[in-house]
Design a protein around this motif. Structure first.
Motif, PDB file in Angstrom:
ATOM      1  N   THR A 131      -0.352  -3.892  -4.339  1.00  0.00           N
ATOM      2  CA  THR A 131      -0.547  -2.442  -4.366  1.00  0.00           C
ATOM      3  C   THR A 131       0.241  -1.780  -3.250  1.00  0.00           C
ATOM      4  O   THR A 131       0.840  -0.712  -3.444  1.00  0.00           O
ATOM      5  N   ARG A 132       0.268  -2.414  -2.087  1.00  0.00           N
ATOM      6  CA  ARG A 132       1.072  -1.882  -0.982  1.00  0.00           C
ATOM      7  C   ARG A 132       2.549  -1.839  -1.358  1.00  0.00           C
ATOM      8  O   ARG A 132       3.258  -0.868  -1.057  1.00  0.00           O
ATOM      9  N   THR A 174      -3.993  -6.584  -2.853  1.00  0.00           N
ATOM     10  CA  THR A 174      -3.748  -5.586  -1.812  1.00  0.00           C
ATOM     11  C   THR A 174      -2.265  -5.503  -1.491  1.00  0.00           C
ATOM     12  O   THR A 174      -1.686  -4.420  -1.415  1.00  0.00           O
ATOM     13  N   ILE A 231      -9.296  -2.042  -1.194  1.00  0.00           N
ATOM     14  CA  ILE A 231      -7.842  -1.922  -1.262  1.00  0.00           C
ATOM     15  C   ILE A 231      -7.414  -0.511  -0.873  1.00  0.00           C
ATOM     16  O   ILE A 231      -6.457  -0.309  -0.119  1.00  0.00           O
ATOM     17  N   GLU A 249      -6.230 -10.396  -1.186  1.00  0.00           N
ATOM     18  CA  GLU A 249      -5.022 -10.195  -0.384  1.00  0.00           C
ATOM     19  C   GLU A 249      -3.796 -10.030  -1.278  1.00  0.00           C
ATOM     20  O   GLU A 249      -2.909  -9.206  -0.993  1.00  0.00           O
TER      21      GLU A 249
END
Length: 397
Positions: free
Chosen positions: A348-349, A345, A8, A342
């Motif tokens: 977190t983005r 990720t 990540i 996914e």
């Protein structure tokens, strides 16, 4: 899953580097972009990559094992090795029910009581990880629907006495930890306090701390007592502890923080902590970053996701019914290893895009074992863990 956090971090590095937020994460400058085989780890000042490991000691005591490539390893070390920089641990006031009701054994540890949590803090810090100590101010789970008064405080009828009780308990807990070099880097004053604290089983004359009924002044006074204790211990500690106030789901936060800061008089905290389970939230993942940006601007505080999770399967490893089932699967994120990766990720983005300060995954090590709680034996969460049904860290992608 092997290298999940590392992976990540690598995927998000360019996004984080482009962030110009004053409160959000910053990444060390370098001339070479890392690759997946050359992972970059965040410090807690850059971005929190956390995991709630509150059940780990209990699982280890009841036959659970954790392994990497077939070799049994210390689970705290596994998380540290794969990018975790903060371990979150819940603290109950006196969970006597663990001995009396669950195990019917006076020799059993009081899991999530002081000694058990102290052990978790020691293990975490030994592996180089910081700690978020989550005071529930209850003998049992505190969440939006359950904010039970600790048995020891049930006879209190005066708000001043309750303030003193909260202050003394918080102070003494942290003093004991600090004296042994175990001061947590983060402290939560309450857990998912959407309406308040200590009200769901409160006697008639107990001071009302239910913000949903307008009791913000009392609630704020009690929260400020906990904050005061943290600040006083931290002032004499080598650890400068940050204070988190925690609300479940982003759509509930603005109303709560407006009231607790205005009518409750609470201002001396550092982080707005949010539980975010998109399956149970009115906020889609696509809207999370805008919420975080708004909170940062409005309240001038850091914002952090302190609880989240996603399933990698819908199967069960035991007879304990899983909390996350078919209705917990989001479109475009199947309940597979890749789907879990996914989702986390992208989440977190979204936090980084909004200028947030971190993400903590809830109980990613709650694998099946012979451990018990009030509702079953094993795990109702093993399909959200980072390990397979045999306790093996999932293979990298």
């Amino acid at each position: 899953m092997s290298h999940l956090y590392s992976f990540i971090i690598v995927m998000l590095l360019s996004t984080a580097c482009s962030s110009d937020s004053s409160i959000g994460p910053t990444i060390n400058d370098g001339n070479e972009q890392p690759t997946e085989s050359d992972p970059v780890y965040y410090s807690t000042d850059q971005f929190v990559m956390g995991a709630d490991l509150s059940y780990v000691n209990q699982i280890l005591d009841h036959g659970g094992t954790y392994s990497v490539d077939g070799e049994v390893e210390n689970p705290y070390k596994i998380f540290a090795d794969h990018g975790t920089n903060v371990v979150r641990l819940r603290l109950w006031h006196n969970p006597q029910w663990v001995q009396d009701e669950v195990y019917e054994d006076p020799e059993k540890p009081l899991y999530s009581g002081f000694e058990d949590v102290k052990k978790g803090i020691e293990e975490s810090k030994t592996q180089g990880m910081a700690v978020n100590l989550d005071f529930h101010y209850s003998d049992i789970w505190a969440d939006p629907s359950h904010q039970d008064v600790p048995a020891a405080w049930m006879e209190i009828t005066d708000i001043e006495v309750l303030k003193d009780s909260v202050y003394n308990y918080t102070y003494q807990t942290l003093e004991k930890l600090n004296d042994e070099g175990l001061m947590p880097e983060f402290v939560q004053i309450g857990n998912e306090t959407n309406c308040g604290m200590m009200f769901t089983n409160a006697p008639e004359n107990f001071p009302s701390l239910n913000g949903c009924n307008g009791n913000w002044e009392n609630l704020g006074a009690v929260i400020n007592s906990g904050i005061q204790a943290v600040r006083e211990i931290s002032a004499n500690s080598e650890t400068e502890t940050k204070i988190i106030l925690h609300i479940a789901q982003p759509e509930n936060a603005e109303w709560w923080f407006e009231n607790i800061t205005a009518d409750g008089g609470v201002s001396d905290f550092d982080i707005i902590g949010l539980s975010y389970y998109s399956q149970f939230s009115d906020t889609p993942l696509s809207g999370l970053s805008s919420y975080i940006q708004s909170f940062r601007t409005t309240f001038e505080k850091e914002v952090m996701i302190v609880e989240t999770a996603y399933p990698w399967t819908l199967e069960n490893a035991d007879n304990y019914t899983n909390i996350f089932g078919e209705n917990s699967v989001e479109p475009n994120y199947p309940a597979t290893n890749n789907g879990q990766l996914e989702y986390l990720t992208d989440l977190t983005r979204a936090v980084i895009d909004g200028g947030g300060s971190g993400v903590m995954v809830w109980e990613p090590a709650w694998i099946t074992s012979n451990m018990k709680d009030l509702w079953g034996t094993g795990s109702s969460w093993e399909n959200n863990a980072f390990f397979d049904f045999n306790g093996e860290l999932e293979p990298g992608y």
